[in-house]
Design an enzyme around this catalytic site. Structure first.
Site, PDB file in Angstrom:
ATOM      1  N   ASP A 113       0.741  -1.263   0.165  1.00 32.97           N
ATOM      2  CA  ASP A 113      -0.054   0.005   0.023  1.00 32.97           C
ATOM      3  C   ASP A 113       0.909   1.261  -0.064  1.00 32.97           C
ATOM      4  OD1 ASP A 113      -2.277  -1.470   0.102  1.00 32.97           O
ATOM      5  OD2 ASP A 113      -2.268  -1.376   2.758  1.00 32.97           O
TER       6      ASP A 113
HETATM    7  N1  URA Z   1      -1.409  -5.737   4.191  1.00 29.88           N
HETATM    8  C1  URA Z   1      -1.838  -4.301   4.175  1.00 29.88           C
HETATM    9  O1  URA Z   1      -2.778  -3.829   4.718  1.00 29.88           O
HETATM   10  N2  URA Z   1      -1.176  -3.420   3.443  1.00 29.88           N
HETATM   11  C2  URA Z   1       0.051  -3.843   2.571  1.00 29.88           C
HETATM   12  O2  URA Z   1       0.614  -3.143   1.927  1.00 29.88           O
HETATM   13  C3  URA Z   1       0.337  -5.313   2.666  1.00 29.88           C
HETATM   14  C4  URA Z   1      -0.321  -6.068   3.488  1.00 29.88           C
END
Ligand code: URA
Length: 237
Positions: A105
């Site tokens: 993310d």
């Molecule tokens: N889980 C999340 O919430 N975000 C990520 O980037 C990877 C795994």
């Protein structure tokens, strides 16, 4: 390029071993025996053969571990003009057709792999392989053992239960629990949403490992080439 270096890049052995192939008169360039070590090759135009069979350099792929900082996207370009992981790479890697393996993310930091090897990347990312990914999360508040146990057993996200996973408490910081989670799925914002499912808010999330490949001491925005055993790990998939 020196002939022995070229032969080594074709996978015919060490540069030293390739010198012997040249001295033994087994190598020809454009149809003529090249038995002098000083022979120079133009890799673009020259046709090189060993014992009469054409040889070519092995395509060398790049495998990079990158510590993604928060505030950048794990794509090669972004139509909203946000920074991408590629923007952080040294120029020598940017020139190649390199792309991220999987996602993290925008606001998550940590380990992301980048490679020019599309076949290996696709195999590694395939859900059936259930590659373990390790995250360190900091929560806004504390969390009970019962809530951690719920996460281990699986919580419902979008009507489907998450698979069993490993969850352990790390040292907490002033009432804000720090938890390590190892998941083998890659659902959208999975770790954040798993904690939300038990009423907890994640304030910081970092991926610390992908299978056997660890972030280690790599600083934010820094990258390194994978070691041979790490590449071999990826190729096992
Ligand atoms: N889980 C999340 O919430 N975000 C990520 O980037 C990877 C795994």
């Amino acid at each position: 390029m020196r002939i022995n270096k070229y032969l080594a890049e074709c996978g015919l052995g060490s540069r030293r071993a390739c010198e012997q192939l040249v001295l033994d008169g087994r190598v020809a360039v454009n149809g003529k025996t090249a038995d002098k070590l000083a022979f120079e090759i133009n890799p673009e135009n020259d046709k090189v053969s060993l014992d009469g069979k054409k040889v070519r350099p092995i395509l060398k792929h790049l495998y990079i571990a990158f510590h993604k900082p928060k505030g950048c996207v794990t794509t090669t370009s972004d139509d909203k003009g946000r920074k991408t992981v590629i923007d952080y790479l040294p120029a020598k890697y940017k020139e190649k057709r390199i792309f991220p393996v999987g996602r993290l993310d925008y606001e998550t930091e940590g380990l992301i792999l980048l490679t020019t090897d599309g076949d290996t990347a696709n195999r590694v990312m395939h859900p059936r392989h259930e590659l373990a990914k390790t995250y360190a999360a900091r929560l806004e508040s504390d969390i009970t053992e019962a809530e951690l146990e719920k996460l281990r057993r699986g919580v419902e996200l979008d009507g489907e239960k998450t698979k069993k996973c490993k969850v352990r408490r790390l040292e907490s910081e002033e009432g804000q629990a720090r938890i390590e989670v190892v998941i083998s799925e890659g659902r959208n914002r999975q770790v954040r949403r798993m904690f939300e499912a038990v009423g907890k808010n994640v304030t910081f999330l970092k991926r610390t490992a992908i299978g056997e490949i660890r972030l280690g001491g790599l600083g934010r925005g820094e990258c390194r080439e994978l070691k041979t055993h790490e590449i071999e790990f990826l190729k096992r998939f």
